[in-house]
Scaffold this motif. Structure first.
Motif, PDB file in Angstrom:
ATOM      1  N   GLY A   1       0.801  -1.214   0.000  1.00 16.04           N
ATOM      2  CA  GLY A   1       0.000   0.000   0.000  1.00 16.04           C
ATOM      3  C   GLY A   1       0.836   1.267   0.000  1.00 16.04           C
ATOM      4  N   ILE A   2       2.043   1.186  -0.545  1.00 15.67           N
ATOM      5  CA  ILE A   2       2.982   2.311  -0.558  1.00 15.67           C
ATOM      6  C   ILE A   2       3.170   2.791  -1.995  1.00 15.67           C
ATOM      7  N   GLN A   3       3.195   4.101  -2.180  1.00 19.58           N
ATOM      8  CA  GLN A   3       3.510   4.683  -3.496  1.00 19.58           C
ATOM      9  C   GLN A   3       4.771   5.536  -3.358  1.00 19.58           C
ATOM     10  N   VAL A   4       5.813   5.168  -4.090  1.00 22.28           N
ATOM     11  CA  VAL A   4       7.057   5.939  -4.100  1.00 22.28           C
ATOM     12  C   VAL A   4       6.903   7.074  -5.114  1.00 22.28           C
ATOM     13  N   LEU A   5       7.069   8.293  -4.650  1.00 21.17           N
ATOM     14  CA  LEU A   5       6.888   9.461  -5.523  1.00 21.17           C
ATOM     15  C   LEU A   5       8.186   9.859  -6.226  1.00 21.17           C
ATOM     16  N   ARG A   6       9.268   9.915  -5.473  1.00 11.93           N
ATOM     17  CA  ARG A   6      10.554  10.324  -6.050  1.00 11.93           C
ATOM     18  C   ARG A   6      11.682   9.602  -5.326  1.00 11.93           C
ATOM     19  N   TYR A   7      12.770   9.457  -6.054  1.00 11.14           N
ATOM     20  CA  TYR A   7      14.006   8.977  -5.437  1.00 11.14           C
ATOM     21  C   TYR A   7      15.137   9.854  -5.964  1.00 11.14           C
ATOM     22  N   GLU A   8      15.914  10.441  -5.073  1.00 16.82           N
ATOM     23  CA  GLU A   8      16.990  11.347  -5.462  1.00 16.82           C
ATOM     24  C   GLU A   8      18.307  10.820  -4.915  1.00 16.82           C
ATOM     25  N   ILE A   9      19.274  10.633  -5.804  1.00 18.06           N
ATOM     26  CA  ILE A   9      20.618  10.242  -5.387  1.00 18.06           C
ATOM     27  C   ILE A   9      21.337  11.484  -4.877  1.00 18.06           C
ATOM     28  N   LYS A  10      21.782  11.443  -3.652  1.00 21.29           N
ATOM     29  CA  LYS A  10      22.465  12.596  -3.084  1.00 21.29           C
ATOM     30  C   LYS A  10      23.923  12.669  -3.510  1.00 21.29           C
ATOM     31  N   ASP A  11      24.598  11.540  -3.486  1.00 23.17           N
ATOM     32  CA  ASP A  11      26.024  11.577  -3.783  1.00 23.17           C
ATOM     33  C   ASP A  11      26.472  10.220  -4.308  1.00 23.17           C
ATOM     34  N   ILE A  12      27.420  10.276  -5.264  1.00 27.34           N
ATOM     35  CA  ILE A  12      28.061   9.070  -5.803  1.00 27.34           C
ATOM     36  C   ILE A  12      29.561   9.255  -5.624  1.00 27.34           C
ATOM     37  N   VAL A  13      30.179   8.381  -4.830  1.00 26.41           N
ATOM     38  CA  VAL A  13      31.603   8.526  -4.505  1.00 26.41           C
ATOM     39  C   VAL A  13      32.350   7.315  -5.054  1.00 26.41           C
ATOM     40  N   PRO A  14      33.147   7.497  -6.116  1.00 25.97           N
ATOM     41  CA  PRO A  14      33.972   6.390  -6.616  1.00 25.97           C
ATOM     42  C   PRO A  14      35.249   6.263  -5.794  1.00 25.97           C
ATOM     43  N   PRO A  15      36.023   5.204  -5.977  1.00 25.25           N
ATOM     44  CA  PRO A  15      37.300   5.047  -5.247  1.00 25.25           C
ATOM     45  C   PRO A  15      38.292   6.157  -5.590  1.00 25.25           C
ATOM     46  N   ASN A  16      39.290   6.327  -4.717  1.00 33.21           N
ATOM     47  CA  ASN A  16      40.278   7.394  -4.919  1.00 33.21           C
ATOM     48  C   ASN A  16      41.046   7.212  -6.225  1.00 33.21           C
ATOM     49  N   SER A  17      41.376   5.958  -6.561  1.00 30.07           N
ATOM     50  CA  SER A  17      42.108   5.715  -7.811  1.00 30.07           C
ATOM     51  C   SER A  17      41.284   6.145  -9.017  1.00 30.07           C
ATOM     52  N   VAL A  18      39.988   5.855  -8.962  1.00 29.51           N
ATOM     53  CA  VAL A  18      39.112   6.251 -10.057  1.00 29.51           C
ATOM     54  C   VAL A  18      38.968   7.779 -10.103  1.00 29.51           C
TER      55      VAL A  18
END
Length: 317
Positions: free
Chosen positions: A161-178
């Motif tokens: 009975g749940i409706q997801v309205l939005r999903y927002e990615i706050k941050d994407i952190v790759p490895p230091n080498s990348v």
């Protein structure tokens, strides 16, 4: 009298107790549900009804409020988690989930803790969607990633009975080498763009210089052409002016020669020119030329006048 008073006192106490009991029953049976909330009522441990906003009644001591569900939109922080992209790059991703309860019955009896369930579902769905994309796409197509996550969660959370309205990615952190590799790539791209812009500038400058020289040559040729045209027109006008002056002089000489003083002037001019010619011949040669008639210069003048008179007679005739 004392027993009677005791009876009255007992009756009064009973009435007070009954009044208090009635008030307690009324208070327990009357429920005011706040706006945008829903109460789940159970009777003897079994679901009985859903009470919505406003005045509601329940049966005291039999019915109870089993759950209080908010119908407002809720924001839940999705904890940071590790995900692997399609090109095998490990990322740390977190986000925010916005949802609301559409069916409080399903949210109460369809799942134990719908907030925990939808949060876990968001995490697993995020890892699944990131596994379908390469690293560069995760930064470029966040909107598409968010849309896919919302669609996947809604398809799985419908029984809750749940409706997801939005999903927002706050941050994407790759490895230091990348990160270092990406910074090096970005630096190389900036250097490349700078060199391209510089070469384009040099190329455009060379083109502009060539165009300027070409235009200068064209303008110089056009100026020389115009100068030649003007010079030719000037020379033509000068020749025309000289010819007109000569014609005008001849016309005036002719008009003057048509008179008696003019003829005398012509005779004098011819004699003067004849004498000058003989003097010039005498200076240039040792040979002495004599006229055919054996006379002096007056005979030459007379011959010239005879010719002029014959011409005049022909014109008059």
């Amino acid at each position: 009298m004392e027993p009677f008073n005791q009876i009255l006192e007992v009756l009064f106490n009973i009435e007070v107790v009954l009044l208090i009991f009635v008030l307690v029953v009324l208070k327990s049976s009357i429920k005011f549900v706040p706006q945008n909330r829903a109460w789940m009522v159970e009777r003897f441990g079994k679901y009985q009804s859903t009470k919505e906003a406003g005045l509601n009644f329940i049966v005291p001591f039999i019915d109870r409020i089993a759950a209080d569900r908010s119908l407002k939109e809720q924001a839940v922080d999705v904890p940071s988690q590790s995900a692997i992209t399609k090109d095998n790059i490990s990322l740390i991703v977190d986000g925010v989930l916005y949802f609301r309860v559409l069916d409080p019955y399903k949210a109460t009896y369809g799942v134990d803790d719908y907030i925990f369930a939808v949060t876990q579902l968001a995490q697993t769905t995020m890892r699944s969607e990131l596994g379908k994309m390469e690293l560069d796409k995760t930064f470029e197509e966040r909107d598409l990633l968010n849309t896919n996550i919302v669609a996947a969660i809604n398809s799985a959370s419908d029984p809750w009975g749940i409706q997801v309205l939005r999903y927002e990615i706050k941050d994407i952190v790759p490895p230091n080498s990348v990160m270092e590799a990406m910074e090096a790539q970005m630096k190389a791209e900036r250097v490349k763009r700078a060199q391209i812009l510089e070469s384009e500038g040099d190329r455009q400058a060379a083109i502009n210089v060539a165009e300027g020289k070409k235009q200068a040559q064209v303008l110089a040729a056009e100026a020389e052409k115009a100068e030649q045209i003007l010079r030719a027109e000037g020379e033509a006008q000068a020749i025309l002016a000289v010819a007109q002056a000569q014609a005008e002089a001849l016309r005036k000489v002719g008009e003057a020669a048509d008179t008696e003083p003019g003829q005398k002037a012509i005779q004098l001019d011819l004699a003067t020119k004849a004498i000058a010619a003989k003097q010039a011949i005498a200076k240039e040669s040792s040979v002495v030329l004599l006229p055919d008639s054996g006379t002096d210069a007056s005979s030459l003048v007379a011959q010239g006048m005879a010719i002029i008179n014959s011409i005049n007679k022909q014109q008059k005739g």
